[in-house]
Design an enzyme around this catalytic site. Structure first.
Site, PDB file in Angstrom:
ATOM      1  N   LYS A  19       0.834  -1.204   0.000  1.00 23.00           N
ATOM      2  CA  LYS A  19       0.000   0.000   0.000  1.00 23.00           C
ATOM      3  C   LYS A  19       0.868   1.253   0.000  1.00 23.00           C
ATOM      4  CE  LYS A  19      -0.438  -0.173   5.048  1.00 23.00           C
ATOM      5  NZ  LYS A  19      -1.359  -0.273   6.192  1.00 23.00           N
ATOM      6  N   TYR A  40      16.282  30.452   7.999  1.00 21.77           N
ATOM      7  CA  TYR A  40      15.106  31.138   8.547  1.00 21.77           C
ATOM      8  C   TYR A  40      15.156  31.173  10.074  1.00 21.77           C
ATOM      9  CZ  TYR A  40      12.632  31.073   4.039  1.00 21.77           C
ATOM     10  OH  TYR A  40      12.256  31.276   2.742  1.00 21.77           O
ATOM     11  N   MET A  75      11.847  24.511   2.641  1.00 19.51           N
ATOM     12  CA  MET A  75      11.074  23.680   1.734  1.00 19.51           C
ATOM     13  C   MET A  75      11.972  22.927   0.751  1.00 19.51           C
ATOM     14  SD  MET A  75       8.042  24.704  -0.963  1.00 19.51           S
ATOM     15  CE  MET A  75       6.917  25.265   0.311  1.00 19.51           C
TER      16      MET A  75
END
Length: 358
Positions: free
Chosen positions: A38, A253, A301
């Site tokens: 799965k 950041y 990100m």
């Protein structure tokens, strides 16, 4: 999305998956292995993984839902495919037309399947203590006494362990006793109980068919012990930029990490969009030429920064850095992220250049 020019690479060792299949089969005393594939084979690519498992001898595959089953049917035209979430109204004909087996998890699903497709193969999930999917043992007895079970073409009775990764947890024995009762009530049906960790609980848990998932992909089925499985996944990234720090500075950041004067940092093209968790900032590490270097600053990100000051070898833009592999173990990242290996693998994003090796 076709990925050709990514600066990060996900290498998946298909031979290691096959080897893990045989390791688990031996541990299960030769019992049949049904592979759980799965979530796109736990994020590693079902179109590549499933044929390897079939070639190794696997005959039965489990997926989560009908969409996954239909995708897998295109890959494996003749293998048995079962859907763990079962069947809902309106789906029955797609199961039947594509020879897909529903795992019937409730009285409603049993009645739904019985009305039209009772001669088609099905499985029944008896809940032994997970309290998630499946019918309780008392309802299973009602199914037997009502004659409904005789009207179904049941290929397997299954249940699922809640605490198999905790060998001494008394819940395991409680569940085992319920599954033994199932076996007594319907002795002619095959039973599947053990998941990856369940295989390592001992032969009492093996019954007829075992259902490993994460262990096939290199996850540790016995946490806090040496991993008996072969490593399947390696992640690398190529250095985008190298910077020498001439005075005390912060990085990333939020300015969460202060770099000393004389530090050297490298920026890598991988971030939380690729499944490299934000929590790894200022606490995880990568490896260069086998030597570990810390991740400094927050994970962005698309980017992370590593402190390469300690590396005395010549390092250049484009050099390969190990994110996960021989020197940065999956178990170690799992511990740092305070999560489980399932989450790490299934979170791997689509932006890697994927390389499958044998």
């Amino acid at each position: 999305m076709s990925v050709l020019y990514s600066g990060s690479t996900l290498k998946i060792n298909l031979k290691a998956i096959a080897d893990n299949y045989f390791i688990l089969k031996a541990k299960a005393g030769g019992r049949e292995i049904a592979a759980v594939v799965k979530a796109n084979a736990y994020g590693l690519g079902v179109e590549k993984v499933a044929p390897v498992l079939k070639e190794a001898g696997c005959k039965l595959f489990f997926v989560a839902n009908l969409d996954e089953a239909l995708e897998l049917r295109e890959i494996l035209p003749s293998s048995d495919i079962a859907v763990l979430n079962g069947v809902i109204k309106g789906q029955g004909k797609f199961f039947a037309e594509n020879n897909i087996i529903p795992v019937l998890n409730s009285m409603e699903q049993i009645d739904l399947w019985s009305k039209t497709f009772n001669q088609k193969p099905s499985m029944i999930h008896v809940d032994s203590g997970m309290n998630r999917l499946g019918i309780p043992i008392d309802e299973y007895e009602k199914v037997i006494n009502s004659g409904k079970l005789e009207k179904l073409n049941v290929k397997l009775i299954l249940s699922h362990l809640a605490c198999a990764d905790e060998k001494k947890n008394t819940k395991n024995v409680e569940q085992l006793n319920i599954v033994r009762k199932v076996a007594e009530l319907t002795p002619n049906f095959k039973i599947s109980f053990a998941n990856s960790s369940g295989i390592f609980l001992g032969k009492d848990y093996h019954f007829d068919i075992v259902r490993p998932g994460i262990a096939l992909y290199g996850g540790n089925p016995i946490p806090n012990s040496l991993n008996p499985m072969k490593n399947v996944v390696e992640i690398t990234a190529n250095i985008l930029q190298i910077r020498n720090i001439d005075s005390e500075e912060t990085v990333g950041y939020g300015a969460t990490y202060i770099l000393d004067k004389g530090s050297k940092i490298a920026t890598l093209p991988i971030g939380y969009a690729d499944g490299y968790f934000r929590v790894f900032g200022n606490r995880s590490y990568c490896a260069i030429n086998g030597k570990k270097v810390p991740v400094v600053g927050r994970v962005s990100m698309d980017l992370i920064t590593i402190d390469i000051t300690s590396i005395k070898d010549e390092i250049n833009i484009g050099d390969e850095v190990e994110i996960l592999g021989a020197n940065v173990k999956l178990d170690e990242l799992v511990e740092l992220a305070e999560t489980i290996d399932y989450e790490v693998l299934t979170s791997l994003g689509s932006r890697y250049r994927r390389i499958y090796t044998n």
